[in-house]
Design a protein around this motif. Structure first.
Motif, PDB file in Angstrom:
ATOM      1  N   ARG A 138      27.272  23.147  -0.353  1.00 24.08           N
ATOM      2  CA  ARG A 138      28.759  22.846  -1.170  1.00 24.08           C
ATOM      3  C   ARG A 138      29.378  22.235   0.053  1.00 24.08           C
ATOM      4  O   ARG A 138      29.406  22.359   1.286  1.00 24.08           O
ATOM      5  CB  ARG A 138      29.082  24.245  -1.554  1.00 24.08           C
ATOM      6  CG  ARG A 138      28.500  24.947  -2.602  1.00 24.08           C
ATOM      7  CD  ARG A 138      28.818  26.304  -2.850  1.00 24.08           C
ATOM      8  NE  ARG A 138      27.828  26.715  -3.648  1.00 24.08           N
ATOM      9  CZ  ARG A 138      27.826  26.559  -4.998  1.00 24.08           C
ATOM     10  NH1 ARG A 138      28.449  25.581  -5.546  1.00 24.08           N
ATOM     11  NH2 ARG A 138      26.702  26.884  -5.775  1.00 24.08           N
ATOM     12  N   ASP A 144      33.325  13.314  10.001  1.00 18.11           N
ATOM     13  CA  ASP A 144      33.434  12.725   8.569  1.00 18.11           C
ATOM     14  C   ASP A 144      32.425  13.363   7.751  1.00 18.11           C
ATOM     15  O   ASP A 144      32.647  13.705   6.657  1.00 18.11           O
ATOM     16  CB  ASP A 144      33.405  11.149   8.565  1.00 18.11           C
ATOM     17  CG  ASP A 144      34.755  10.543   9.158  1.00 18.11           C
ATOM     18  OD1 ASP A 144      35.475  11.308   9.219  1.00 18.11           O
ATOM     19  OD2 ASP A 144      34.386   9.375   9.487  1.00 18.11           O
ATOM     20  N   LEU A 145      30.980  13.333   8.322  1.00 17.61           N
ATOM     21  CA  LEU A 145      30.057  14.002   7.530  1.00 17.61           C
ATOM     22  C   LEU A 145      29.994  15.258   7.261  1.00 17.61           C
ATOM     23  O   LEU A 145      29.931  15.838   6.308  1.00 17.61           O
ATOM     24  CB  LEU A 145      28.630  13.595   8.260  1.00 17.61           C
ATOM     25  CG  LEU A 145      28.123  12.333   8.602  1.00 17.61           C
ATOM     26  CD1 LEU A 145      26.843  12.346   9.424  1.00 17.61           C
ATOM     27  CD2 LEU A 145      27.928  11.315   7.493  1.00 17.61           C
ATOM     28  N   ALA A 195      25.925  19.026   7.185  1.00 15.77           N
ATOM     29  CA  ALA A 195      25.309  18.137   7.555  1.00 15.77           C
ATOM     30  C   ALA A 195      24.830  18.268   9.227  1.00 15.77           C
ATOM     31  O   ALA A 195      23.884  17.581   9.479  1.00 15.77           O
ATOM     32  CB  ALA A 195      26.328  16.926   7.591  1.00 15.77           C
ATOM     33  N   SER A 239      20.970  12.580   7.704  1.00  9.49           N
ATOM     34  CA  SER A 239      22.085  13.447   7.704  1.00  9.49           C
ATOM     35  C   SER A 239      22.053  14.532   6.675  1.00  9.49           C
ATOM     36  O   SER A 239      22.794  15.205   6.850  1.00  9.49           O
ATOM     37  CB  SER A 239      23.337  12.596   7.627  1.00  9.49           C
ATOM     38  OG  SER A 239      23.310  11.523   8.482  1.00  9.49           O
ATOM     39  N   GLN A 292      33.427   8.718  -0.463  1.00 15.37           N
ATOM     40  CA  GLN A 292      33.443  10.197   0.236  1.00 15.37           C
ATOM     41  C   GLN A 292      32.270  10.690   0.331  1.00 15.37           C
ATOM     42  O   GLN A 292      32.171  12.048   0.875  1.00 15.37           O
ATOM     43  CB  GLN A 292      34.593  10.832  -0.468  1.00 15.37           C
ATOM     44  CG  GLN A 292      35.878  10.302  -0.140  1.00 15.37           C
ATOM     45  CD  GLN A 292      36.274  10.091   1.228  1.00 15.37           C
ATOM     46  OE1 GLN A 292      36.168  10.788   2.140  1.00 15.37           O
ATOM     47  NE2 GLN A 292      36.626   8.988   1.247  1.00 15.37           N
ATOM     48  N   ALA A 315      32.984  16.875   7.192  1.00  9.97           N
ATOM     49  CA  ALA A 315      34.142  17.137   6.082  1.00  9.97           C
ATOM     50  C   ALA A 315      33.639  16.773   4.594  1.00  9.97           C
ATOM     51  O   ALA A 315      33.748  17.409   3.878  1.00  9.97           O
ATOM     52  CB  ALA A 315      35.055  16.032   6.257  1.00  9.97           C
ATOM     53  N   ALA A 316      32.459  15.993   4.506  1.00 11.80           N
ATOM     54  CA  ALA A 316      31.963  15.620   3.203  1.00 11.80           C
ATOM     55  C   ALA A 316      31.090  16.712   2.971  1.00 11.80           C
ATOM     56  O   ALA A 316      30.814  17.173   1.598  1.00 11.80           O
ATOM     57  CB  ALA A 316      30.948  14.342   3.284  1.00 11.80           C
ATOM     58  N   ARG A 317      30.050  17.247   4.079  1.00 10.63           N
ATOM     59  CA  ARG A 317      29.296  18.384   3.413  1.00 10.63           C
ATOM     60  C   ARG A 317      28.875  18.999   4.815  1.00 10.63           C
ATOM     61  O   ARG A 317      28.292  18.717   5.785  1.00 10.63           O
ATOM     62  CB  ARG A 317      27.895  17.809   2.816  1.00 10.63           C
ATOM     63  CG  ARG A 317      27.189  18.728   2.237  1.00 10.63           C
ATOM     64  CD  ARG A 317      26.132  18.213   1.286  1.00 10.63           C
ATOM     65  NE  ARG A 317      25.198  17.789   1.714  1.00 10.63           N
ATOM     66  CZ  ARG A 317      24.127  17.261   1.063  1.00 10.63           C
ATOM     67  NH1 ARG A 317      24.179  17.425   0.016  1.00 10.63           N
ATOM     68  NH2 ARG A 317      22.729  16.812   1.750  1.00 10.63           N
ATOM     69  N   LEU A 370      29.977   7.215   3.541  1.00  6.71           N
ATOM     70  CA  LEU A 370      30.468   7.281   4.999  1.00  6.71           C
ATOM     71  C   LEU A 370      29.659   6.681   5.821  1.00  6.71           C
ATOM     72  O   LEU A 370      29.940   5.887   6.849  1.00  6.71           O
ATOM     73  CB  LEU A 370      30.838   8.583   5.370  1.00  6.71           C
ATOM     74  CG  LEU A 370      31.714   9.533   4.639  1.00  6.71           C
ATOM     75  CD1 LEU A 370      31.748  10.986   4.778  1.00  6.71           C
ATOM     76  CD2 LEU A 370      33.168   8.949   5.054  1.00  6.71           C
ATOM     77  N   PHE A 407      32.105   9.944  13.333  1.00  4.80           N
ATOM     78  CA  PHE A 407      31.305   9.903  12.229  1.00  4.80           C
ATOM     79  C   PHE A 407      30.726  11.397  11.602  1.00  4.80           C
ATOM     80  O   PHE A 407      30.533  11.511  10.698  1.00  4.80           O
ATOM     81  CB  PHE A 407      30.073   8.835  12.482  1.00  4.80           C
ATOM     82  CG  PHE A 407      29.010   8.839  11.553  1.00  4.80           C
ATOM     83  CD1 PHE A 407      29.376   8.565  10.110  1.00  4.80           C
ATOM     84  CD2 PHE A 407      27.774   9.014  11.779  1.00  4.80           C
ATOM     85  CE1 PHE A 407      28.373   8.401   9.039  1.00  4.80           C
ATOM     86  CE2 PHE A 407      26.795   8.826  11.028  1.00  4.80           C
ATOM     87  CZ  PHE A 407      27.142   8.561   9.416  1.00  4.80           C
TER      88      PHE A 407
END
Lengths: 508, 350
Positions: free
Chosen positions: A431, B250-251, B258, A269, A336, B253-255, A341, B247
């Motif tokens: 970012r 979510d990834l 991704a 990922s 987070q 949103a984190a970066r 995750l 999933f």
């Protein structure tokens, strides 16, 4: 049944339904005699059979890689080229790793006394002459975090014959540690993370202590994910150089099947697909070792011998053998991050789809890197895939400017992007959607200028001391003959850096 | 707070933050980068040759609507020399496909492209409504996916096109990479990041939006005021894919990188040679002649299951027959036989 409130109907409804422990059979699948105590993906094991199973899986994963060349009967003659270094974190996997290594390789020689073949028989000799356990303390990176070095040291000292090697994360920025592991010191090198190409600054502002450099480095990274990944990468390289300095040919990590699957998905990922097969088995060469002629050239094999053992099995082993698990400190904002995750996702998925972790590990085991490499990443020392950065530039246009429009700040520095692997470059520059939000005019963010770890500075120093021809080869993505690199140490002059600008800019 | 200038042209006022890069840019620059990136994807992979007849798989949703618009725009701007068609599949889902097909028909007029609509009923003798009433909602996505793939190929044959382009976006590809790893589907993992796939006898099929974020496609449609239909399929409770999709969100949103990072990973590894050698070789289905790795292709296997199920139902009710019900079931049986025979006679393209 208790009927305290006098209403039997209510009481019977209040009882929780008993969890079904066995879904198929209650008898151990191995001995087919005893009642099982542990269910592992529908298979039931009794305590005795499980206690034999885990060390067998451990040895099956490790022992094919112990001998330098697979040229002998390894069951009888395990002859590693160097010593053994265990990378421990204080977690469950590390506790099991320490225990199984101790049972298998330190007590085995004693057990062999009197066995057929006599004392001098190869079977009776110790496999590893020295076993060390290295622990990297990360508390320095986060003020207020508990330092667990002493606790981990105590846990290691319970196992006779295993030497404890304490390390600190800030050693990655410490020239004294770099000298201790037998490497030659170089000048500090700083990079500006603001530039897409992560530019090298000619004028490197130096932090006062290694700890300051570490905190500055982690504090300037663009996302919490990047901080977690950067720490993991620093720990990995610290362990590799420590292994090399202690003449260790093997590094063992206590990564369980569950942790391995999480780490694989997390790595994929974050763009680490090219090097993901190396997570299963890695062979690392120290700089300059490629030209050695001895049979063992100082390379270090990184192996995860618990890769076929799930967290549940590790927990059962730790419980039945009364192991001390020190535990790990929770890092800020870990939930987070992509790693956090992924952990939540895989652990959650495992409840409904129990074979997921095993499927992930098996699938990745069938993969190989695609395409060529152009040297090693200066940050994580893993291979850099050819044309990875051109790929990124092509699929996400980030500028409409031509060469003449290159900002002055970039022109006075050197673009380092081609020297990082895709995953490290992403770690330094990618970012979050929140981090690019406009900030208040009164509080401008500090410039993201960070000092690179000592090995990256050394790699850059080597690189710039090479001939212009080799530099051109790097820029164009051709195969670098790393064996031809010369280990030279000298401070990089400003003029030299400027001269190299054209060679490393994407748009030239 | 002073307005921000566009991070690309440095001139106009930035009005959006690009989901893919986080840059704050103006509307014109957004259109420019979005279209240029699709153009780069097409030219880098050498997808088309001048004179190619290309069918755009059109569902009436956001991806295919934007794809049709962008393909038309790029074809005119860069003189690809393509002859474009719209190809739509009617799965037979009342209340879902009915509305979205109206959108496709409007697109036909707006973009001035010929449209061909093929239905599952016409091709297989089954609508998705009937399939779901027979097997329930579980696994119905498998039927729909397999049938649609074949249906597109058959529709493309009917239109005599060389190439089908579909609106699969970067989110879809990233999700598929993750799913294939987690399910251990090594065969699909090896090919799911390929921009263009082609079986032995089938038409080339490609994904020009392979690197386009779903959010940017929506943004593009919004700013261009494109007409698309936005409703989730009423029969899509694919639990595993649903987990993978949430999933991925979510990834993201984190970066945000991704999604593209997962695609990069998927393109950076390949299945080991020794594993490839052990995989099944491609054959042709003995029932319909479509490419297959077994004696029967996946669609025919699924159809056989459906037909067997229906036969069993009919026969069991015939054993205890009030006269009226018997007549009813006989009629169903006869219509089934007629449908199967007519479908067999319609095997197209071979």
């Amino acid at each position: 049944m208790s009927e305290s409130c006098g209403n039997p109907t209510v009481e019977s409804e209040a009882l929780m339904p008993k969890k079904i422990r066995f879904d198929r059979s209650t008898t151990c699948v191995k001995c087919k005699e005893q009642r099982g105590c542990l269910v592992i993906r529908h298979a039931v094991y009794c305590k005795d059979c499980f206690s034999a199973l885990l060390p067998t899986r451990f040895r099956k994963a490790l022992e094919p890689h112990i001998n330098h060349a697979p040229d002998g009967p390894r069951r009888r003659a395990l002859r590693p080229a160097g010593n053994l270094l265990l990378g421990v974190s204080g977690g469950l996997g590390s506790a099991v790793l320490l225990d199984v290594v101790h049972r298998t390789y330190t007590t085995r020689a004693v057990a062999c006394d009197g066995v057929k073949g006599g004392r001098e028989h190869p079977r009776g000799q110790k496999v590893w002459s020295t076993i060390r356990a290295a622990y990297v303390e990360v508390a320095g990176a986060f003020p207020g975090m508990k330092d667990r070095t002493e606790e981990v040291g105590e846990a290691v000292k319970r196992y006779e014959g295993i030497e404890f090697v304490p390390l600190r994360l800030e050693a990655a920025f410490d020239p004294a540690w770099w000298a201790r592991v037998g490497q030659t010191s170089t000048a500090d090198v700083s990079v500006d993370l603001n530039a897409e190409g992560t530019s090298l600054l000619a004028d490197s502002p130096s932090a006062s202590t290694p700890l300051d450099s570490l905190r500055n480095y982690l504090g300037r990274l663009p996302t919490p994910t990047a901080v977690q990944v950067a720490i993991a990468k620093l720990i990995r390289v610290l362990l590799l150089y420590t292994a090399h300095a202690t003449s260790s040919s093997h590094v063992l990590l206590g990564t369980s099947l569950t942790s391995l699957s999480i780490s694989l998905i997390s790595s994929i990922s974050q763009g680490g697909g090219f090097n993901v097969p190396q997570t299963m088995y890695e062979e690392w060469f120290p700089p300059g070792a490629e030209r050695a002629t001895e049979s063992w050239r100082g390379e270090v094999r990184v192996i995860r011998p618990l890769r076929d053992v799930g967290t549940k099995e590790c927990a059962a082993w730790a419980w039945w053998h009364a192991l001390v698990v020190v535990g790990k400190e929770r890092r800020p904002a870990a939930a987070q991050t992509i790693d956090g995750l992924t952990r939540d996702f895989i652990v959650g998925l495992e409840k409904d789809f129990p074979s997921t972790v095993s499927a992930i590990s098996k699938t990745v085991g069938k993969l190989a890197p695609k395409g060529g490499t152009c040297g090693r990443c200066i940050l994580c020392e893993l291979p850099v895939q050819t044309d990875a950065h051109e790929w990124r530039a092509r699929i996400s246009i980030r500028t409409r400017s031509t060469q003449s429009d290159v900002p002055a700040t970039l022109a006075s520095s050197v673009a380092l992007a081609p020297l990082f692997c895709y995953a490290c470059h992403t770690t330094l520059t990618s970012r979050s959607s929140r981090s690019v939000a406009p900030t208040k005019a009164s509080a401008p963010p500090p410039p993201p200028i960070v000092q690179l770890p000592v090995w990256a500075a050394a790699a850059l120093s080597r690189l710039y001391s090479d001939t212009a021809t080799e530099a051109e080869e790097i820029r164009t993505g051709g195969d670098r003959n790393v064996g031809e690199e010369v280990w030279k140490t000298r401070k990089l002059g400003e003029d030299e850096m400027r001269a190299a600008v054209g060679e490393f800019l994407f748009d030239t | 707070m002073a307005p921000k200038h566009c991070g690309l042209c440095q001139d106009a006022r930035a009005i959006l933050k690009r989901p893919k890069t986080g840059q704050q840019i103006c509307k014109d620059c957004f259109f420019y980068v979005f279209e240029e990136e699709v153009h780069n994807t097409i030219t880098e992979a050498g997808l088309f040759r001048p004179g190619d007849r290309v069918a755009i798989g059109a569902s009436g949703g956001k991806d295919s609507t934007v794809l049709a618009y962008v393909m038309k725009t790029l074809n005119e701007r860069y003189n690809y020399g393509l002859e474009l068609f719209l190809l739509s599949i009617d799965e037979g889902i009342t209340g879902y496909r009915d509305d979205s097909l109206k959108t496709v028909k409007r697109n036909q007029v707006q973009y001035d492209m010929p449209l061909k609509i093929l239905s599952y009923e016409e091709l297989y003798g089954w609508t998705m409504d009937r399939i779901v009433s027979s097997i329930g909602k579980k696994n119905n996505c498998t039927f729909c996916g397999v049938f649609r793939r074949q249906a597109l190929d058959r529709g493309a044959c009917a239109l005599k096109v060389d190439h089908i382009v579909t609106g699969h976006n970067a989110d879809d590809i990233a999700e598929t990479v993750l799913m294939n790893i987690m399910r251990g589907d090594i065969a699909r993992l090896g090919r799911c990041t390929s921009i263009c796939t082609q079986g032995e006898d089938t038409i080339r099929r490609s994904k020009p939006f392979k690197y386009a974020y779903e959010k940017e496609i929506v943004m593009y449609a919004y700013f261009k005021k494109l007409d698309y239909f936005s409703t989730e399929c009423i029969y899509s409770p694919d639990a595993y894919r649903g987990h993978a999709r949430s999933f991925l969100k979510d990834l993201e949103a984190a970066r945000p990188s991704a999604i593209i990072d997962i695609i990069h990973s998927g393109e950076a590894f390949e299945v080991k040679e020794e594993i490839k050698a052990a995989q099944k070789t491609q054959r042709t289905c003995r029932r319909c002649g479509y490419m297959s790795s077994n004696e029967l292709c996946k669609a025919c296997t699924l159809l056989e299951g459906l037909e067997r199920r229906l036969r069993e139902t009919v026969i069991s009710s015939l054993l205890d027959p009030p006269a009226a019900r018997l007549a009813d079931k006989m009629l169903v049986l006869i219509s089934l036989i007629v449908t199967v025979l007519s479908r067999e006679s319609k095997i197209i393209c071979r």
